[in-house]
Design an enzyme around this catalytic site. Structure first.
Site, mmCIF file in Angstrom:
data_model
loop_
_atom_site.group_PDB
_atom_site.id
_atom_site.type_symbol
_atom_site.label_atom_id
_atom_site.label_comp_id
_atom_site.label_asym_id
_atom_site.label_seq_id
_atom_site.Cartn_x
_atom_site.Cartn_y
_atom_site.Cartn_z
ATOM 1 N N GLY A 277 0.857 -1.188 0.000
ATOM 2 C CA GLY A 277 0.000 0.000 0.000
ATOM 3 C C GLY A 277 0.889 1.233 0.000
ATOM 4 N N GLU B 165 -18.173 11.488 1.825
ATOM 5 C CA GLU B 165 -17.985 11.350 0.372
ATOM 6 C C GLU B 165 -18.983 10.347 -0.212
ATOM 7 O OE1 GLU B 165 -13.333 12.748 0.198
ATOM 8 O OE2 GLU B 165 -13.717 10.612 0.244
#
Ligand SMILES: Cc1cc2nc3c(=O)[nH]c(=O)nc-3n(C[C@H](O)[C@H](O)[C@H](O)COP(=O)(O)OP(=O)(O)OC[C@H]3O[C@@H](n4cnc5c(N)ncnc54)[C@H](O)[C@@H]3O)c2cc1C
Length: 428
Positions: free
Chosen positions: A12, A170
């Protein structure tokens, strides 16, 4: 003499940054991840809400590092670390020896002791999570189109997001726009514009990490988008057909969890005491106490800054951590290991509210509205991995902005599940 072996677990933000910052060092690197791709998690909500497709926000790790001959990429799941024998243990029992180890295995969502809620309220962390949520969302509209009972149809068109941090905000904004703009005029029985999008937060404001004036702006903007925001009401139960908050029942077929995270089990692998979020409490140079050759970075590490504040679980914190671990390893190899404490620099906090507004707190300046949205958009395009993806994402956003249409509206997974919620309706 054999070259120094660095094993990095997790590709990541933290792990990839460590690998990139070891470029040119006299080391052999083995990068292990249980997935074959590096994922740009900040845009996952756009895959979940059908704005972007999966390949626009993820890249094969092997391809990113193809020019680095000293880097070997392994697709495997790590299940333990033999700290005495200096080897990482894989799921199939294989061992990968190391001289230095960097653990960057991130976090998963946490259900505060209610793991049974996960099957009713999936969280958003991986591409699979995003496509599962997308399927759930789109299937709810499809099932509503075939549902004759108005109460059941209302429940199908009620979308609940639990947790009003950046991801919750969001998702709520994007789902409301999907229902009211993108799907407009496409259904005959159900009216997507009548969908309820409900954002439930246990705390007393949305975006609790932002300044109060930015939270207030976000609340107002969400309401203008048609999102119902419920504050100060913790969710106490979730089942297949709805949830309970503040003693009240809300029937909803589609519930999304955006409320809490738990670190990967690295503390268990290392045999150290984790903090409350399961993270490894590292030394100031990001090494594990008693193991100067092992580093933990990103969401799996609990790091306290000199001012006593914790390093937040954000992409830039993980990147800076990965870079720092690489720097300490380089210093060790040059026999110049003076103690190098990690200094985190916080760039700012960002969140979007639908496709026209955002809030940004850079500390020295705050932005809101469309100016913030453009700054957010440019920053995210800049951080994507290659030019093709930057162009593809920019084009997708322009198209959504101008037409309201989202091209990634495909129900592609889980044939069996996909059929399940659609009931036999003969009297429409
Ligand atoms: C929906 C969402 C939105 C976000 N938005 C933002 C944002 O706008 N801005 C921001 O700064 N941050 C954001 N974040 C947070 C940010 O993405 C994380 O802080 C960051 O990804 C942490 O980096 P990491 O390297 O620690 O872990 P990750 O990026 O999660 O990487 C962990 C890697 O380890 C691998 N792995 C895990 N366990 C194993 C194992 N046992 N064996 C092998 N491999 C393993 C995983 O497959 C993964 O590739 C968001 C996060 C999410 C989920």
């Amino acid at each position: 003499m054999a070259r120094h072996r660095v094993v990095i677990v997790g590709s990541g933000f933290g792990g990839l940054s460590a690998a990139q910052n070891l470029d040119g060092a006299d080391v052999d690197v083995t990068l292990i991840d249980r997935r074959n791709h590096h994922l740009f998690q900040p845009l996952l909500y756009q895959v979940a809400t059908a704005s972007l497709s999966t390949s626009e926000i993820a890249w094969p790790i092997r391809h990113i590092l193809r020019r680095r001959r000293e880097v070997t990429t392994l697709l495997a799941t790590v299940t333990g670390v033999d700290t005495a024998g200096k080897a990482v243990v894989l799921e199939d029992g294989a061992r990968v020896p190391y001289d230095s180890l960097i653990i960057a295995t991130g976090a998963r969502h946490a259900y505060f002791g209610h793991d049974e809620w996960e099957k009713f309220a999936p969280g958003l962390k991986t591409l699979e999570d995003a496509t599962t949520i997308r399927r759930k969302l789109l299937l709810a509209f499809e099932a509503a189109e075939r549902e004759a009972d108005p109460d059941k149809r209302r429940a199908l068109l009620t979308f609940v997001i639990i947790g009003a941090g950046p991801t919750g905000v969001e998702l709520a904004g994007a789902i409301s726009e999907l229902a009211r703009e993108t799907l407009k005029g496409e259904f005959r029985t159900a009216d997507p514009a009548s969908a309820r999008v409900v954002l439930i937060e246990a705390g007393d404001r949305v975006l609790a990490n932002f300044r109060p004036e930015l939270s207030a702006y976000t609340l107002k903007s969400l309401k203008e988008l048609g999102v119902e925001v419920i504050l100060g009401e913790p969710v106490t139960d979730i089942d297949a057909s709805g949830l309970v908050y503040g003693g009240k029942r809300l029937d909803a077929e589609c519930i999304i969890w955006a409320a809490g995270v738990q670190a990967s089990p690295a503390a268990k692998w290392l045999g150290v005491e984790p903090d409350r979020a399961g993270r490894v409490k590292v030394e100031a140079d990001l090494s594990v106490p008693g193991h100067p050759e092992i580093f933990v970075v990103g969401d799996t590490a609990a790091i306290t800054m000199p001012d006593g504040k914790p390093v937040p679980g954000v992409g830039d914190g993980a990147k800076q951590g990965g870079r720092h671990a690489a720097r300490v390893i380089r210093a060790c190899l040059q026999n110049s290991r003076t103690f190098l404490p990690f200094r985190y620099k916080h760039a700012g906090d960002l969140a979007t509210i639908g496709k026209r507004a955002a809030v940004i707190d850079f500390g020295w300046i705050q932005l809101k509205g469309w100016v913030a949205w453009w700054a957010w958009g440019l920053a995210h395009i800049y951080f994507l991995i290659d030019t093709k993806n930057r162009l593809a994402v920019a084009l997708s956003w322009l198209w959504i902005y101008l037409s309201g249409q989202r091209s990634a509206r495909l129900i592609t997974q889980g044939e069996a599940e996909a059929k399940a919620p659609i009931k036999e309706v003969t009297d429409l």
